[in-house]
Motif scaffolding. Structure first.
Motif, PDB file in Angstrom:
ATOM      1  N   TYR A 184       0.853  -1.190   0.000  1.00 40.60           N
ATOM      2  CA  TYR A 184       0.000   0.000   0.000  1.00 40.60           C
ATOM      3  C   TYR A 184       0.889   1.241   0.000  1.00 40.60           C
ATOM      4  N   GLY A 185       0.507   2.201  -0.816  1.00 43.45           N
ATOM      5  CA  GLY A 185       1.304   3.422  -0.949  1.00 43.45           C
ATOM      6  C   GLY A 185       2.124   3.442  -2.224  1.00 43.45           C
ATOM      7  N   ASN A 186       2.286   2.279  -2.829  1.00 42.14           N
ATOM      8  CA  ASN A 186       3.146   2.196  -4.017  1.00 42.14           C
ATOM      9  C   ASN A 186       2.377   1.901  -5.305  1.00 42.14           C
ATOM     10  N   ILE A 187       3.090   2.117  -6.396  1.00 43.13           N
ATOM     11  CA  ILE A 187       2.548   1.776  -7.718  1.00 43.13           C
ATOM     12  C   ILE A 187       3.332   0.568  -8.237  1.00 43.13           C
ATOM     13  N   GLY A 188       2.625  -0.458  -8.652  1.00 40.96           N
ATOM     14  CA  GLY A 188       3.264  -1.646  -9.230  1.00 40.96           C
ATOM     15  C   GLY A 188       3.149  -1.591 -10.746  1.00 40.96           C
ATOM     16  N   GLU A 214     -10.979  -5.623  -3.907  1.00 39.78           N
ATOM     17  CA  GLU A 214     -11.745  -5.466  -2.664  1.00 39.78           C
ATOM     18  C   GLU A 214     -10.837  -5.150  -1.471  1.00 39.78           C
ATOM     19  N   ASN A 215      -9.551  -5.258  -1.703  1.00 41.20           N
ATOM     20  CA  ASN A 215      -8.595  -4.934  -0.637  1.00 41.20           C
ATOM     21  C   ASN A 215      -7.743  -3.720  -1.017  1.00 41.20           C
ATOM     22  N   ASN A 216      -8.400  -2.749  -1.656  1.00 38.44           N
ATOM     23  CA  ASN A 216      -7.795  -1.422  -1.900  1.00 38.44           C
ATOM     24  C   ASN A 216      -6.651  -1.388  -2.905  1.00 38.44           C
TER      25      ASN A 216
END
Ligand code: ADP
Length: 269
Positions: A116-120, A160-162
């Motif tokens: 979370y917080g990053n771009i993949g 569903e998990n952001n």
């Protein structure tokens, strides 16, 4: 930003045939102006990633799929040019290793999802398991055809998990690919990119198109639809991707998180 640019429905919500999509489409936009617009969008992507990072509640995955030379690397390089490298996690999904093959086909993908917080950035993805695997008959039909539902279930867990999932099919024409392959032969700085396998795969063009059509049609739920990006013009391809990213990130309506401490009590000596 010129709204005409998005007038072709790139986001897939109903059954499509690839031949109805023009890889050469550029909405009549001016190349130089659009490049400038893209730069502004890329700057905004940089700011939005900072917000994403500050909040640590969501992640974003860019899935790039497309025929060889369609720009799976180039598009990511352009749209993420103002994002701090620490905020990006990339993976190139090549022929699976022995370790990968000792697990289900989604194992290596799930492991590579960004925090979370990053771009993949996924250059190729789990979709190879219904593309190359189908076209080259690496697995029987019963195996790959069951994977569409499995992919939908997997992607549902992510969304569903952001995790925002933006899936881009970079749509180039066979003629444009021929030009780009010739450029790899003619330009010494591009020679290293030429793979004999890419030339061989041209013989399977129709089979790949059919496989892409099925992947797009079977795996485009509202929360994780495919975007068919006209990719014969790199400047237009990058514009569409950048604009789609900005829209998706702005939808989160992120705010700067509040300070963890009571700032009025802090004195810096
Ligand atoms: P790229 O073309 O992406 O620059 P490579 O030339 O190394 O990189 O190609 C990667 C190869 O790995 C492609 O031919 C692709 O089809 C193959 N590949 C990726 N995933 C799978 C998979 N699940 N099963 C079989 N082959 C795969």
């Amino acid at each position: 930003m010129n709204s005409r640019a998005m007038s072709q429905p790139f986001k897939i919500t109903s059954h499509i045939r690839l031949r109805d999509f023009n890889p050469d489409f550029h909405a009549g936009l001016d190349k130089e102006q659009t490049r400038e617009d893209t730069t502004r969008l890329c700057l905004r992507i940089g700011e939005l990633q900072q917000l994403l990072y500050a909040n640590q509640t969501h992640s974003l995955i860019l899935v790039f799929q497309g025929m060889d030379t369609s720009g799976k690397d180039g598009a990511g390089k352009r749209v993420l040019q103002f994002v701090t490298p620490a905020g990006v996690e990339t993976d190139n999904f090549k022929v699976p290793s022995h370790e990968d093959l000792a697990h289900d086909f989604l194992w290596r993908i799930h492991k590579a999802t960004p925090r979370y917080g990053n771009i993949g950035v996924f250059n190729r993805s789990h979709y190879e398991d219904v593309l190359v695997v189908r076209v080259l008959k690496l697995q029987p039909k019963e195996v790959w055809s069951a994977r569409y539902e499995q992919i939908n279930a997997f992607e549902k867990i992510l969304t569903e998990n952001n995790t925002i999932l933006l899936k881009f099919f970079l749509h180039i024409s066979k003629e444009e690919q021929a030009k780009r392959l010739k450029a790899r032969i003619a330009d010494p700085t591009k020679n290293w990119k030429l793979e004999m396998n890419d030339l061989k795969m041209r013989a399977y063009w129709r089979d790949y198109e059919a496989a892409y059509e099925d992947a797009i049609n079977n795996c485009s739920p509202p929360d994780a639809p495919w975007h068919i990006v006209p990719a014969d013009h790199k400047w237009y391809r990058d514009y569409v991707i950048a604009e789609t990213m900005v829209k998706a990130l702005e939808k989160l309506k992120m705010k700067w998180p509040k300070a963890k401490e009571d700032l009025s009590k802090i004195k810096i000596k």
